[in-house]
Design an enzyme around this catalytic site. Structure first.
Site, PDB file in Angstrom:
ATOM      1  N   TYR A 115       0.792  -1.227   0.000  1.00 16.23           N
ATOM      2  CA  TYR A 115       0.000   0.000   0.000  1.00 16.23           C
ATOM      3  C   TYR A 115       0.818   1.268   0.000  1.00 16.23           C
ATOM      4  O   TYR A 115       0.492   2.236   0.680  1.00 16.23           O
ATOM      5  CB  TYR A 115      -1.078   0.062   1.098  1.00 16.23           C
ATOM      6  CG  TYR A 115      -0.980  -0.865   2.266  1.00 16.23           C
ATOM      7  CD1 TYR A 115      -1.902  -1.899   2.380  1.00 16.23           C
ATOM      8  CD2 TYR A 115      -0.029  -0.712   3.250  1.00 16.23           C
ATOM      9  CE1 TYR A 115      -1.855  -2.757   3.452  1.00 16.23           C
ATOM     10  CE2 TYR A 115       0.020  -1.571   4.333  1.00 16.23           C
ATOM     11  CZ  TYR A 115      -0.892  -2.586   4.429  1.00 16.23           C
ATOM     12  OH  TYR A 115      -0.851  -3.438   5.495  1.00 16.23           O
TER      13      TYR A 115
ATOM     14  N   CYS B 202      12.698 -11.173  -6.786  1.00 14.77           N
ATOM     15  CA  CYS B 202      12.539 -11.055  -8.234  1.00 14.77           C
ATOM     16  C   CYS B 202      11.247 -10.333  -8.582  1.00 14.77           C
ATOM     17  O   CYS B 202      10.323 -10.923  -9.164  1.00 14.77           O
ATOM     18  CB  CYS B 202      12.568 -12.441  -8.862  1.00 14.77           C
ATOM     19  SG  CYS B 202      14.179 -13.150  -8.705  1.00 14.77           S
TER      20      CYS B 202
ATOM     21  N   TYR C  87       2.962  -4.785  11.461  1.00 18.38           N
ATOM     22  CA  TYR C  87       2.588  -5.282  10.132  1.00 18.38           C
ATOM     23  C   TYR C  87       3.794  -5.479   9.205  1.00 18.38           C
ATOM     24  O   TYR C  87       3.657  -5.380   7.995  1.00 18.38           O
ATOM     25  CB  TYR C  87       1.540  -4.357   9.483  1.00 18.38           C
ATOM     26  CG  TYR C  87       0.335  -4.150  10.377  1.00 18.38           C
ATOM     27  CD1 TYR C  87      -0.564  -5.185  10.602  1.00 18.38           C
ATOM     28  CD2 TYR C  87       0.138  -2.949  11.043  1.00 18.38           C
ATOM     29  CE1 TYR C  87      -1.650  -5.017  11.453  1.00 18.38           C
ATOM     30  CE2 TYR C  87      -0.942  -2.770  11.902  1.00 18.38           C
ATOM     31  CZ  TYR C  87      -1.826  -3.803  12.096  1.00 18.38           C
ATOM     32  OH  TYR C  87      -2.895  -3.638  12.940  1.00 18.38           O
TER      33      TYR C  87
HETATM   34  C1  LIG Z   1     -10.775  -4.835  14.535  1.00 13.65           C
HETATM   35  C2  LIG Z   1      -9.412  -4.208  14.580  1.00 13.65           C
HETATM   36  N1  LIG Z   1      -9.005  -3.681  15.731  1.00 13.65           N
HETATM   37  C3  LIG Z   1      -7.776  -3.106  15.824  1.00 13.65           C
HETATM   38  C4  LIG Z   1      -6.929  -3.048  14.740  1.00 13.65           C
HETATM   39  C5  LIG Z   1      -5.578  -2.426  14.920  1.00 13.65           C
HETATM   40  O1  LIG Z   1      -5.345  -1.370  14.062  1.00 13.65           O
HETATM   41  P1  LIG Z   1      -4.025  -0.516  14.221  1.00 13.65           P
HETATM   42  O2  LIG Z   1      -2.876  -1.457  14.266  1.00 13.65           O
HETATM   43  O3  LIG Z   1      -3.986   0.343  13.005  1.00 13.65           O
HETATM   44  O4  LIG Z   1      -4.145   0.265  15.493  1.00 13.65           O
HETATM   45  C6  LIG Z   1      -7.341  -3.576  13.512  1.00 13.65           C
HETATM   46  C7  LIG Z   1      -6.463  -3.505  12.332  1.00 13.65           C
HETATM   47  O5  LIG Z   1      -6.739  -3.868  11.242  1.00 13.65           O
HETATM   48  C8  LIG Z   1      -8.632  -4.183  13.429  1.00 13.65           C
HETATM   49  O6  LIG Z   1      -9.055  -4.737  12.293  1.00 13.65           O
END
Ligand SMILES: Cc1ncc(COP(=O)(O)O)c(C=O)c1O
Length: 475
Positions: free
Chosen positions: A376, A403, A433
């Site tokens: 992204y 690659c 992430y």
């Molecule tokens: C239901 C839910 N809660 C919390 C989060 C955590 O988000 P962040 O790491 O952006 O704080 C996510 C992330 O996708 C989520 O889907």
């Protein structure tokens, strides 16, 4: 070889790509405290001392970390994680709950740190649940999420007695009631506490949000269609379940509270209807996660205490408007807890000047340890870590060794023009992430995660080896 340095003459200005970063930083060695872990420093000392200018994380020279643990490696500052966790708890106060979203990075050590600081843990698969349970996390502190929880996962969550289950479909409500009956037929107090995930039609990312009437996505029960009202109706009607409250998550990397305000308004309007229809008070309101952090200097991440006071006042005023009691507020930050704590250390391999455009700096990892840039267009900040340099800035792109031409780690950056193979490069804010989305693409073993604290380092997730990968190939 003609490395693109900045500032440059007219020739450089003519060919500079349209998507170049605004301008090089004044000091290429500087560590912006909004982006780098709180324990990151460049060593001081006297010129000639071999350590001067070298990046240290948690009090440890990155050259020692690379020598001991190899590269690429994710170096996580334990004190940084703990302090951010505490900040959320302190800012939201005793009458709110903070759950760490383990999807951002899930390891036993981190789940222990955050629970020791007073947080609960959100998991969204049986795998994450297994990590939490094996870390000794009290099941009552765990919330189970997921849009397609497997029957075995629901069964396990009920059997161990997780604190909350966030339901996401009508099938799941029925399945959950079935498993609750199987496991805890007599104990009314042990009924699963259920949050109904509501799709509010709000989608927020960074500074922008969209509030629409339609909900074209896989999560939750739509408010617009009436599915959310119906889900609450069914949960309340099932004696095996305890209706605990409502849940909404609107997006990620959010910098302002506008989207939360619209979402809270819509969810609390539903809470008002629930009260009117069933005489049931919605005791808990979970507004999800998504709070933004700084990856690059332009990112103006909100201060946690301001965020907390805005969210609390938004909820309080909406409750007054709908004439309902204020529910207990829950939030679920992931990135905001672990994102800034971690730096990925890479060794520089090849350095290629694409004449007049930019320099491609290849490192010994790539999209297999950080897919966010490819996935992204995420932006990152990086520095030369194994030394400092006064050489002029060189417009660069840090790429991996996969690659794929889209295998980019840092799309835009300026590195010193004396950068050389074997130098160490540090990419900031990779705690969330990155390792959790890592892959074995091109059969690269995934990097380890090393915790640093008070001058000591230990692996909390072991670096994979080729033997690990070969063991899976049983053909
Ligand atoms: C239901 C839910 N809660 C919390 C989060 C955590 O988000 P962040 O790491 O952006 O704080 C996510 C992330 O996708 C989520 O889907």
């Amino acid at each position: 070889m003609s490395r693109v340095a900045h500032p440059a003459g007219p020739r450089h200005a003519d060919v500079l790509p349209a998507d170049h970063p605004p301008a090089p930083p004044g000091d290429l060695n500087a560590l912006d405290p909004a982006i780098w872990p709180r324990g990151a420093r460049r060593a001081g000392g006297t010129p000639g001392d071999g350590a001067v200018g070298v990046l240290a994380l948690g009090g440890i020279d990155v050259r020692d970390l690379a020598a001991r643990f190899g590269t690429p490696a994710l170096i996580m500052d334990e004190a940084d994680v703990r302090s951010r966790a505490r900040e959320y708890v302190d800012a939201f106060g005793d009458d709110a709950r903070v759950y760490y979203a383990a999807k951002a990075f899930c390891s036993r050590a981190v789940l222990r740190w955050v629970t020791e600081e007073g947080l609960g843990v959100d998991v969204c698969t049986g795998g994450e649940l297994a990590v939490a349970l094996s870390a000794g996390i009290d099941p009552a502190l765990i919330t189970l999420h997921g849009n397609n929880k497997l029957p075995a996962e629901i069964e396990q969550a009920v059997a161990v007695g997780v604190g909350h289950i966030v339901v996401d479909s009508f099938e799941e409500i029925a399945r959950l009631a079935y498993h609750a009956e199987q496991y805890q037929p007599a104990a009314a107090a042990a009924r699963p506490r259920v949050l109904v995930r509501v799709t509010t039609g709000v989608e927020a990312h960074t500074h922008e949000f969209m509030a629409t009437a339609h909900d074209d996505q896989k999560f939750g029960f739509s408010l617009a269609s009436g599915a959310a009202d119906e889900a609450v109706r069914r949960v309340i009607a099932l004696p095996q379940l305890e209706f605990a409250g409502l849940h909404s998550h609107i997006g990620s990397q959010i910098f302002d509270t506008g989207g939360f305000e619209v979402a809270a308004h819509r969810v609390l309007e539903l809470a008002g209807r629930v009260h009117a229809e069933h005489g049931v008070h919605v005791a808990e309101l979970d507004l999800g996660g998504g709070f933004g952090i700084a990856y690059v200097p332009e990112d103006d991440a909100p201060e946690i205490k301001h965020l907390a006071s805005s969210l609390r006042s938004i909820v309080a005023s909406q409750c007054v408007a709908f004439g309902i009691p204020v529910p207990r507020l829950t939030i679920e930050p992931g990135r905001g807890i672990v994102g800034p704590s971690t730096v990925t250390l890479y060794e520089v391999g090849t350095i290629k000047d694409v004449d007049g455009i930019r320099t491609y700096v290849s490192v010994d990892g790539g999209m297999s340890d950080n897919v966010r840039t490819a996935l992204y267009d995420a932006e990152y900040t990086c520095v030369l870590a194994s030394r400092s340099s006064d050489a002029p800035p060189m417009l660069s792109r840090v790429v991996g060794r996969h690659c794929e031409s889209g295998d980019i780690v840092v799309r835009h950056c300026y590195l010193p023009s004396d950068l050389a193979p074997r130098d160490l490069l540090a990419v900031a804010a990779t705690g969330a992430y990155c390792r959790s989305l890592a892959s074995n693409y091109n059969h690269l073993p995934r990097p380890g995660v090393v915790a640093v604290a008070d001058g000591a380092a230990r692996e909390i997730v072991r670096r994979e080896t080729l033997d690990d990968l070969l063991r899976l190939d049983v053909g």
